[in-house]
Design a protein around this motif. Structure first.
Motif, short mmCIF file in Angstrom:
data_model
loop_
_atom_site.label_atom_id
_atom_site.label_comp_id
_atom_site.label_asym_id
_atom_site.label_seq_id
_atom_site.Cartn_x
_atom_site.Cartn_y
_atom_site.Cartn_z
N TYR A 5 38.98 36.14 35.59
CA TYR A 5 37.76 35.50 35.09
C TYR A 5 36.69 35.65 36.15
CZ TYR A 5 39.95 31.44 37.54
OH TYR A 5 40.57 30.61 38.45
N SER A 6 35.47 35.31 35.78
CA SER A 6 34.34 35.53 36.67
C SER A 6 34.28 34.44 37.74
CB SER A 6 33.03 35.55 35.88
OG SER A 6 32.60 34.23 35.60
N ASP A 11 33.51 29.23 34.63
CA ASP A 11 34.90 29.68 34.65
C ASP A 11 35.71 28.97 35.74
OD1 ASP A 11 34.55 31.37 32.53
OD2 ASP A 11 34.32 33.18 33.73
N THR A 12 35.15 28.89 36.94
CA THR A 12 35.90 28.24 38.02
C THR A 12 36.10 26.75 37.74
OG1 THR A 12 33.82 28.11 39.28
CG2 THR A 12 35.34 29.91 39.83
N TYR A 15 39.04 26.58 35.06
CA TYR A 15 40.36 27.05 35.48
C TYR A 15 40.81 26.51 36.84
CZ TYR A 15 40.05 29.92 31.39
OH TYR A 15 39.93 30.32 30.09
N TYR A 33 39.03 37.64 40.48
CA TYR A 33 37.66 37.26 40.16
C TYR A 33 36.89 38.54 39.87
CZ TYR A 33 39.29 32.98 42.29
OH TYR A 33 40.02 31.86 42.59
N LYS A 53 38.87 36.98 30.76
CA LYS A 53 37.59 36.62 30.16
C LYS A 53 36.80 37.90 29.92
CE LYS A 53 33.85 33.76 29.61
NZ LYS A 53 33.39 32.98 30.76
N ILE A 190 38.09 34.33 25.80
CA ILE A 190 39.34 34.42 26.54
C ILE A 190 40.36 35.11 25.64
CG2 ILE A 190 41.23 33.18 27.65
CD1 ILE A 190 38.64 33.06 29.20
N SER A 247 34.44 25.10 24.34
CA SER A 247 35.38 25.52 25.37
C SER A 247 36.76 24.94 25.13
CB SER A 247 34.89 25.10 26.77
OG SER A 247 33.60 25.60 27.02
#
Length: 282
Positions: A5-6, A11-12, A15, A33, A53, A190, A247
Motif C-alpha cells: 500500500y502507499s 493507508d498507513t 493498516y 510501501y 492497493k 484493495i 473504507s
C-alpha cells in the motif's frame, strides 16, 4: 502475508494496527510501501503481492487474478481530483475551452483521476487536449506554476496546498462526478489474489480500521514517518477526507459508483470491457 500500500496517511492509518501485530488472529504482514503507479503496473501484468492497493482504474486488468475486497480502500465525496491552472495576471478565470490543444500534466494514465479527467474533457474541451504528459504528482504544480504545462491534474494533499503555488482551480472533478451521477468517487481499491480467503482478509482489515478509529493517536508516529514531510495538519485532513464509512464497507452506493465509472470508461475505450459481476464477491 505480503501486502503493498502507499505511504499516504489514509493507508498507513488504516493498516497501522495490522502491520504492528495489533489485530488478533491476523497473520504477520510483510509491507511494501509503493506508489499506486507501481501497484497499478503490477495489476496490469498479473504481478504483485497477495494483497495490494491499486487504483479503481486498474481494476479491469486485475480482475482475472485478483478479487476486489469490500473494505480498506478509498471512496468518498468532496475528495475528487482537481484541474489546476496558473492564476492569470488579469485575474480572469480560464475556461475549459481554453485548454483545447494545450499541454496537460497528469500523475498517471492508469488512475481514477485520469478516467474522470478524460470523461470530463470529452464533454468540456473542444477537440480535446493537445498533449497529455505523465509526470510524478509532486512535479505537476511546479510545472504549471512555471508555465511548462498549461494545466495539471492533481490528487491527494494537493487539494489543500495548490494556492501556495499561485494556482487556481478550473474544476473539481469530484464535484462534477457527484453532480453527474449522485455517487461517491471510487479512488483506491484493495484487491487480494483469488486463491486466498477474502472473507478473512476483509475481517482483518476491518479490525485494523476499527482499532485506528478507536485509538486515533496510536498510529500518529507511523503515519508521520511515511508522510513524505507532510505537515501534521495536512495529514490529519487527508485521513479525515479519505478514510470514511466506505473504507469499512463499500455498500450499495460504493459498488454502484465503481460499476458506473468503469462501465463509462470502458465505453470510451479507456479500460478493457469486463463482466460487472466480477466486481462482487458475496
Amino acid at each position: 502475508m505480503k501486502i503493498a500500500y502507499s505511504p499516504c496517511p489514509n493507508d498507513t492509518f488504516i493498516y497501522h494496527a495490522w502491520a504492528h501485530g495489533l489485530v488478533p488472529g491476523a497473520p504477520e504482514l510483510e509491507v511494501t510501501y509503493a506508489d499506486i503507479d507501481i501497484t497499478n503496473h503490477w495489476a496490469l501484468n498479473g504481478e504483485g503481492p497477495e494483497v495490494m492497493k491499486i487504483s479503481f482504474a486498474a481494476l479491469p486488468w486485475a480482475l482475472p487474478d485478483y478479487r476486489l475486497l469490500p473494505c480498506g480502500g478509498a471512496l468518498g465525496r468532496g475528495c475528487g481530483p482537481l484541474v489546476l491552472v496558473k492564476e492569470q495576471a488579469d485575474h480572469q478565470a480560464l475556461q475549459p475551452a481554453d485548454l483545447s490543444g494545450k499541454k496537460i500534466a497528469v500523475p498517471s494514465e492508469r488512475s481514477t483521476a485520469y478516467l474522470l479527467f478524460r470523461l470530463w474533457a470529452a464533454a468540456h474541451i473542444p477537440d480535446g487536449a493537445g498533449e497529455i504528459v505523465v509526470m510524478p504528482f509532486h512535479e505537476i504544480m511546479p510545472a504549471v506554476q512555471k508555465g511548462e504545462m498549461d494545466a495539471g491534474l492533481v490528487i491527494h494533499e494537493a487539494r489543500f496546498t495548490y494556492p501556495t503555488y499561485g494556482l487556481s482551480m478550473m474544476t473539481d472533478l469530484g464535484s462534477w462526478w457527484e453532480t453527474e451521477t449522485g455517487l461517491p468517487i471510487p479512488l483506491g481499491a484493495i484487491v487480494a489474489r483469488r486463491d486466498l480467503d477474502h472473507h478473512a482478509i476483509s475481517n482483518w482489515i476491518r479490525s485494523s480500521l476499527q482499532y485506528a478509529w478507536q485509538h486515533p493517536e496510536a498510529s500518529r508516529d507511523y503515519v508521520m514517518k511515511h508522510a513524505q514531510e507532510m505537515d501534521a495538519d495536512v495529514a490529519r485532513s487527508h485521513i479525515q477526507l479519505y478514510v470514511n464509512d466506505f473504507s469499512m464497507d463499500l455498500g450499495k452506493d460504493g459498488y454502484l459508483a465503481i460499476e458506473t465509472l468503469l462501465t463509462r470508461a470502458a465505453s470510451e475505450g479507456l479500460v478493457p470491457a469486463f463482466d460487472p459481476a466480477m466486481l462482487r464477491n458475496d
